[in-house]
Design an enzyme around this catalytic site. Structure first.
Site, PDB file in Angstrom:
ATOM      1  N   ASN A  14       0.832  -1.209   0.000  1.00  0.00           N
ATOM      2  CA  ASN A  14       0.000   0.000   0.000  1.00  0.00           C
ATOM      3  C   ASN A  14       0.864   1.255   0.000  1.00  0.00           C
ATOM      4  OD1 ASN A  14      -3.076  -0.457   0.160  1.00  0.00           O
ATOM      5  ND2 ASN A  14      -2.232  -2.037   1.503  1.00  0.00           N
ATOM      6  N   ASN A 108      -6.968   5.011   7.868  1.00  0.00           N
ATOM      7  CA  ASN A 108      -6.508   3.610   7.872  1.00  0.00           C
ATOM      8  C   ASN A 108      -7.126   2.884   6.688  1.00  0.00           C
ATOM      9  OD1 ASN A 108      -5.440   1.126   9.061  1.00  0.00           O
ATOM     10  ND2 ASN A 108      -7.553   0.630   9.605  1.00  0.00           N
ATOM     11  N   HIS A 110      -8.449  -0.821   5.600  1.00  0.00           N
ATOM     12  CA  HIS A 110      -8.820  -2.128   6.163  1.00  0.00           C
ATOM     13  C   HIS A 110      -9.301  -3.030   5.024  1.00  0.00           C
ATOM     14  CE1 HIS A 110      -9.968  -5.021   9.175  1.00  0.00           C
ATOM     15  NE2 HIS A 110     -11.076  -5.213   8.480  1.00  0.00           N
ATOM     16  N   GLU A 148     -10.899   6.267  18.578  1.00  0.00           N
ATOM     17  CA  GLU A 148     -10.370   5.441  19.672  1.00  0.00           C
ATOM     18  C   GLU A 148     -10.733   3.961  19.540  1.00  0.00           C
ATOM     19  OE1 GLU A 148     -11.287   8.523  19.974  1.00  0.00           O
ATOM     20  OE2 GLU A 148      -9.808   9.539  21.259  1.00  0.00           O
TER      21      GLU A 148
HETATM   22  C1  GAR Z   1      -3.171  -4.747   3.848  1.00  0.00           C
HETATM   23  O1  GAR Z   1      -3.992  -5.731   3.292  1.00  0.00           O
HETATM   24  C2  GAR Z   1      -3.966  -3.875   4.791  1.00  0.00           C
HETATM   25  O2  GAR Z   1      -5.271  -3.643   4.360  1.00  0.00           O
HETATM   26  C3  GAR Z   1      -3.964  -4.727   6.041  1.00  0.00           C
HETATM   27  O3  GAR Z   1      -2.640  -5.213   6.119  1.00  0.00           O
HETATM   28  C4  GAR Z   1      -2.124  -5.386   4.797  1.00  0.00           C
HETATM   29  C5  GAR Z   1      -0.764  -4.724   4.685  1.00  0.00           C
HETATM   30  O4  GAR Z   1      -0.162  -5.004   3.451  1.00  0.00           O
HETATM   31  N1  GAR Z   1      -4.334  -3.956   7.192  1.00  0.00           N
HETATM   32  C6  GAR Z   1      -5.063  -4.452   8.194  1.00  0.00           C
HETATM   33  O5  GAR Z   1      -5.433  -5.610   8.253  1.00  0.00           O
HETATM   34  C7  GAR Z   1      -5.402  -3.445   9.296  1.00  0.00           C
HETATM   35  N2  GAR Z   1      -6.405  -3.965  10.165  1.00  0.00           N
HETATM   36  P1  GAR Z   1       0.996  -4.088   2.866  1.00  0.00           P
HETATM   37  O6  GAR Z   1       2.070  -3.961   3.939  1.00  0.00           O
HETATM   38  O7  GAR Z   1       1.512  -4.854   1.672  1.00  0.00           O
HETATM   39  O8  GAR Z   1       0.409  -2.749   2.486  1.00  0.00           O
END
Ligand code: GAR
Length: 198
Positions: A14, A108, A110, A148
């Site tokens: 990302n 964020n 998700h 929060e």
């Molecule tokens: C992504 O899929 C993101 O949406 C998720 O972690 C991954 C990170 O991948 N985030 C969560 O689950 C937050 N609750 P990346 O390091 O390749 O971007």
């Protein structure tokens, strides 16, 4: 220019989508001022370096207690006075002190359509395992403001992705990233930056 700080924990795909968007001009009026990782081995730090962006590691393991870690983390954020903090696969709970100070300026990504498959314990591959377990036919990704709670803040953007017969969690994760995450996270930053007057 919108000064953006990106927080990461792992591979950083990302983050890469954001760096590419800024370089290509699809994310406008934006400067990535720093990348913070809680994990010294995160490949995301390599991606920051390759793009000429400063990468900093603030690991909880280097501090005696949570309070000292939070202080160091807040310092690493304040040093660059960001207009926007982007949690791009950041798997550490954000200190409440930081949420209060930067309210409305933390977003964020998700990997599900909130309010499905979100909250405590739903992160990374676990989200896709749960979606497949439940048998949903459509999943996706959400960009939201951080408050929060865990994944409870106001939703900014969502994109749906089809679940295919026989998908493994990894295949579904990859499709959600390609079709949704890498699209809506850069788009949300661009939209915020275009509303930013500085
Ligand atoms: C992504 O899929 C993101 O949406 C998720 O972690 C991954 C990170 O991948 N985030 C969560 O689950 C937050 N609750 P990346 O390091 O390749 O971007």
């Amino acid at each position: 220019m919108l000064r953006v700080l990106v927080c990461v924990s792992g591979g950083g795909t990302n983050l890469q989508a954001i760096l590419d968007g800024v370089a290509a001009g699809t994310i406008r009026n934006t400067e990535i001022v720093r990348v913070i990782s809680n994990n010294p081995g995160a490949y995301a730090l390599e991606r920051a370096k390759n793009a000429g962006v400063e990468g900093v590691c603030v690991s909880p393991k280097e501090y005696e207690n949570r309070e000292l870690f939070h202080e160091a983390f807040l310092k690493a954020v304040d040093e660059v006075s960001p207009d926007l903090i982007v949690l791009a696969g950041f798997l550490v709970v954000i200190p409440e002190m930081l949420i209060a100070k930067y309210r409305g300026r933390i977003i964020n990504i998700h990997p599900s359509l909130i309010p499905s498959f979100c909250g405590t314990g739903y992160y990374g591959l676990k989200v896709h395992e749960a979606a497949l377990e439940r048998g949903v036919k459509v999943t996706g990704a959400t960009v939201h403001y951080v408050d929060e709670g865990t994944d409870t803040g106001p939703i900014i953007m969502q994109k749906a992705v089809e679940v295919r017969e026989g998908d493994t969690p990894k295949e579904l994760q990859q499709r959600v990233m390609e079709e949704a995450e890498w699209v809506i996270l850069p788009a949300a930053i661009d939209a915020i930056a275009m509303n930013h007057t500085k």
